[in-house]
Design a protein around this motif. Structure first.
Motif, PDB file in Angstrom:
ATOM      1  N   VAL A 121       0.760  -1.281   0.034  1.00  0.00           N
ATOM      2  CA  VAL A 121      -0.016  -0.248  -0.260  1.00  0.00           C
ATOM      3  C   VAL A 121       0.723   1.159  -0.008  1.00  0.00           C
ATOM      4  CG1 VAL A 121      -1.504   1.233   1.387  1.00  0.00           C
ATOM      5  CG2 VAL A 121      -1.833  -1.121   1.164  1.00  0.00           C
ATOM      6  N   ILE A 124       2.260   1.924  -3.540  1.00  0.00           N
ATOM      7  CA  ILE A 124       1.485   2.408  -4.463  1.00  0.00           C
ATOM      8  C   ILE A 124       1.311   3.822  -4.317  1.00  0.00           C
ATOM      9  CG2 ILE A 124      -1.032   2.295  -5.243  1.00  0.00           C
ATOM     10  CD1 ILE A 124      -0.456  -0.436  -5.641  1.00  0.00           C
ATOM     11  N   ALA A 128       2.072   6.753  -7.009  1.00  0.00           N
ATOM     12  CA  ALA A 128       1.204   7.731  -7.203  1.00  0.00           C
ATOM     13  C   ALA A 128       1.886   9.292  -7.126  1.00  0.00           C
ATOM     14  CB  ALA A 128       0.036   7.719  -6.457  1.00  0.00           C
ATOM     15  N   HIS A 153     -12.523   8.565  -7.807  1.00  0.00           N
ATOM     16  CA  HIS A 153     -13.202   8.227  -6.376  1.00  0.00           C
ATOM     17  C   HIS A 153     -14.349   8.329  -5.972  1.00  0.00           C
ATOM     18  CE1 HIS A 153     -11.631   6.934  -2.382  1.00  0.00           C
ATOM     19  NE2 HIS A 153     -12.338   7.947  -1.819  1.00  0.00           N
TER      20      HIS A 153
ATOM     21  N   MET B   5     -16.361   7.089   1.334  1.00  0.00           N
ATOM     22  CA  MET B   5     -15.935   6.358   0.083  1.00  0.00           C
ATOM     23  C   MET B   5     -16.821   5.844  -0.723  1.00  0.00           C
ATOM     24  SD  MET B   5     -12.369   5.185   0.072  1.00  0.00           S
ATOM     25  CE  MET B   5     -11.908   5.234   1.865  1.00  0.00           C
ATOM     26  N   LEU B 133      -5.634   8.876 -11.647  1.00  0.00           N
ATOM     27  CA  LEU B 133      -5.945   7.523 -11.647  1.00  0.00           C
ATOM     28  C   LEU B 133      -5.119   6.621 -10.489  1.00  0.00           C
ATOM     29  CD1 LEU B 133      -7.069   6.235 -15.149  1.00  0.00           C
ATOM     30  CD2 LEU B 133      -8.387   7.346 -13.347  1.00  0.00           C
ATOM     31  N   PHE B 134      -3.877   6.951 -10.506  1.00  0.00           N
ATOM     32  CA  PHE B 134      -3.034   6.225  -9.547  1.00  0.00           C
ATOM     33  C   PHE B 134      -3.376   6.734  -8.151  1.00  0.00           C
ATOM     34  CE2 PHE B 134      -0.182   3.508 -12.059  1.00  0.00           C
ATOM     35  CZ  PHE B 134       0.369   2.863 -10.916  1.00  0.00           C
ATOM     36  N   LEU B 135      -3.457   8.025  -8.189  1.00  0.00           N
ATOM     37  CA  LEU B 135      -3.912   8.827  -6.693  1.00  0.00           C
ATOM     38  C   LEU B 135      -5.117   7.952  -6.076  1.00  0.00           C
ATOM     39  CD1 LEU B 135      -2.256  10.847  -5.662  1.00  0.00           C
ATOM     40  CD2 LEU B 135      -3.970  12.313  -6.297  1.00  0.00           C
ATOM     41  N   SER B 136      -6.100   7.872  -6.816  1.00  0.00           N
ATOM     42  CA  SER B 136      -7.224   7.176  -6.508  1.00  0.00           C
ATOM     43  C   SER B 136      -7.273   5.748  -6.255  1.00  0.00           C
ATOM     44  CB  SER B 136      -8.340   7.395  -7.620  1.00  0.00           C
ATOM     45  OG  SER B 136      -9.323   6.340  -7.952  1.00  0.00           O
ATOM     46  N   LEU B 137      -6.286   5.038  -6.882  1.00  0.00           N
ATOM     47  CA  LEU B 137      -5.927   3.677  -6.693  1.00  0.00           C
ATOM     48  C   LEU B 137      -5.486   3.333  -5.281  1.00  0.00           C
ATOM     49  CD1 LEU B 137      -5.152   0.808  -7.655  1.00  0.00           C
ATOM     50  CD2 LEU B 137      -3.194   1.537  -8.461  1.00  0.00           C
ATOM     51  N   ALA B 138      -4.333   4.575  -4.937  1.00  0.00           N
ATOM     52  CA  ALA B 138      -3.468   4.562  -3.850  1.00  0.00           C
ATOM     53  C   ALA B 138      -4.408   4.786  -2.407  1.00  0.00           C
ATOM     54  CB  ALA B 138      -2.643   5.846  -3.831  1.00  0.00           C
ATOM     55  N   VAL B 139      -5.575   5.530  -2.677  1.00  0.00           N
ATOM     56  CA  VAL B 139      -6.513   5.838  -1.589  1.00  0.00           C
ATOM     57  C   VAL B 139      -7.286   4.340  -1.475  1.00  0.00           C
ATOM     58  CG1 VAL B 139      -8.661   7.112  -0.844  1.00  0.00           C
ATOM     59  CG2 VAL B 139      -6.654   8.253  -1.976  1.00  0.00           C
ATOM     60  N   LYS B 140      -7.690   3.593  -2.608  1.00  0.00           N
ATOM     61  CA  LYS B 140      -8.536   2.525  -2.387  1.00  0.00           C
ATOM     62  C   LYS B 140      -7.886   1.194  -1.989  1.00  0.00           C
ATOM     63  CE  LYS B 140     -11.791   3.827  -6.150  1.00  0.00           C
ATOM     64  NZ  LYS B 140     -11.935   3.781  -7.641  1.00  0.00           N
ATOM     65  N   THR B 141      -6.624   1.199  -2.316  1.00  0.00           N
ATOM     66  CA  THR B 141      -5.918   0.257  -1.984  1.00  0.00           C
ATOM     67  C   THR B 141      -5.788   0.374  -0.184  1.00  0.00           C
ATOM     68  OG1 THR B 141      -4.000   1.070  -2.513  1.00  0.00           O
ATOM     69  CG2 THR B 141      -4.729  -0.733  -3.588  1.00  0.00           C
ATOM     70  N   ALA B 142      -5.519   1.520   0.116  1.00  0.00           N
ATOM     71  CA  ALA B 142      -5.196   1.968   1.643  1.00  0.00           C
ATOM     72  C   ALA B 142      -6.436   1.533   2.529  1.00  0.00           C
ATOM     73  CB  ALA B 142      -5.018   3.314   1.915  1.00  0.00           C
ATOM     74  N   LEU B 145      -6.626  -1.388   4.943  1.00  0.00           N
ATOM     75  CA  LEU B 145      -5.654  -1.249   5.920  1.00  0.00           C
ATOM     76  C   LEU B 145      -6.280  -0.163   7.189  1.00  0.00           C
ATOM     77  CD1 LEU B 145      -2.650  -1.790   6.181  1.00  0.00           C
ATOM     78  CD2 LEU B 145      -1.960   0.582   5.319  1.00  0.00           C
TER      79      LEU B 145
END
Lengths: 175, 191
Positions: A121, A124, A128, A153, B5, B133-142, B145
């Protein structure tokens, strides 16, 4: 001559495949050395252009290897280089995935997973951050990044619309 | 509570067919401008609902710690899970087929037309959107956690982020240092 370059393409990229921790970008310096200095498949300038093209095209960035193979030995070269770069690591992934599934209920697997996921995590997040820092060279470009992130999002709009809109805005000189 | 979310849909139970896997990864490959991973999650978790968010993180974690492009590893591992070797082949060729042809097409065009400023600006803007898109992916994979609320987990995620994102340390060394420590911590702290 052609057979020779097909053989060295296969050998070089199969070796690199197993060293590419973190993907093709991790071994880019070595790919560059092989392609430009050792085998002279491309000039320095061509290598830079190929890198940009492989980033611009859809798909994994391992595609730079496809272009190098193409330059070295045409379509067979492109096929050989791509398969050699993906083959060995894919076989390893296949074996690891089967093992991972088999021990789904085991405690050690749960512990490994609990340990490894936070690091992934974080990585990633780092990707980004690095991508945004590289791409966002102006206020308008930063706006595109944040706007796309917000869209992906909070809405169900297909993300390709954001990519398309950005391409058009760029071409029209709005950024 | 989770921060605001968009709700993640429940996964579907019946496994995808070989054809569906090929088609799914074909879509992932052809959409994957500026990075394929956000599209992989979008399709596997949100669109087709073949995986839960936790499931995705788990498989991604495995694939990130193997050599090779993690998206290629992910396609192979996902295919293997459902249809063994054939599933892996379907996912792999689905993922790579179209981008392979497109990049060769682009290279031919490029050889003829060279770089134009319009094309260049367009590429810059696409790169910026892809970073989003990567930024949104980072939030989603977190998100999984944060559900777990493990301070140690936060700490290792933060360490990995700083080491690679801010200090720009080489990825293999960071992984080989942090992963064993994080696993060790999980071993002692988790029931």
């Amino acid at each position: 001559m052609k057979d020779d370059s097909l053989g060295s393409l296969a050998w070089q990229f199969a070796l690199l495949s197993l060293m590419a921790y973190g993907g093709a970008n991790a071994v880019m310096p070595e790919i560059h050395r092989q392609a430009v200095d050792v085998h002279s498949w491309t000039t320095e300038r061509q290598f830079t252009d190929f890198f940009a093209l492989s980033q611009a095209a859809p798909g994994p960035n391992v595609l730079i290897v496809t272009l190098l193979g193409w330059q070295a030995a045409g379509l067979p070269g492109a096929l050989v280089a791509t398969l050699a770069m993906c083959g060995p690591s894919s076989l390893l992934a296949f074996g690891a995935a089967r093992l991972w599934e088999r021990f789904r209920e085991a405690r050690w697997r749960r512990v490994v997973q609990l340990g490894v996921v936070p690091v992934t995590v974080g990585l990633i997040g780092a990707s980004a951050f690095v991508l945004a820092r590289l791409a966002d060279t102006s206020v308008a470009l930063t706006g595109i990044t944040l706007g796309t992130a917000a869209l992906a999002h909070w809405t169900k709009i297909h993300p390709l619309w954001a990519i398309g809109a950005a391409a058009v805005a760029g071409a029209l000189g709005w950024v | 509570m989770l921060p605001r979310m968009s709700a993640e849909p429940e996964p579907v139970s019946n496994p995808p067919s070989l054809g569906a896997i090929y088609a799914g990864f074909f879509l992932i490959g052809i959409c994957g401008f500026g990075g394929v991973l956000p599209w992989a999650r979008w399709l596997l978790v949100q669109r087709r609902r073949w995986m839960t968010p936790d499931d995705f993180n788990d498989l991604l974690a495995l694939c990130s710690f193997l050599p090779g492009p993690n998206i290629v590893n992910l396609s192979v591992a996902f295919g293997a899970r459902h249809h063994g070797m054939l599933g892996s082949a379907a996912a792999f060729f689905g993922l790579m087929g179209a981008p392979f042809c497109i990049v060769l097409g682009l290279a031919s065009l490029y050889a003829h037309f060279g770089s134009s400023p319009v094309l260049q600006r367009s590429c810059d803007a696409v790169a910026a959107a892809a970073a989003g898109l990567f930024l949104s992916l980072a939030v989603k994979t977190a998100a999984p956690l944060f559900q777990r609320r493990s301070l140690v987990g936060y700490a290792f995620a933060a360490l990995a982020f700083v080491a690679v994102g801010v200090l720009r340390l080489p990825l293999p060394y960071v992984m080989l240092t942090l992963a064993p420590l994080s696993i060790l911590a999980a071993h002692f702290l988790e029931p």
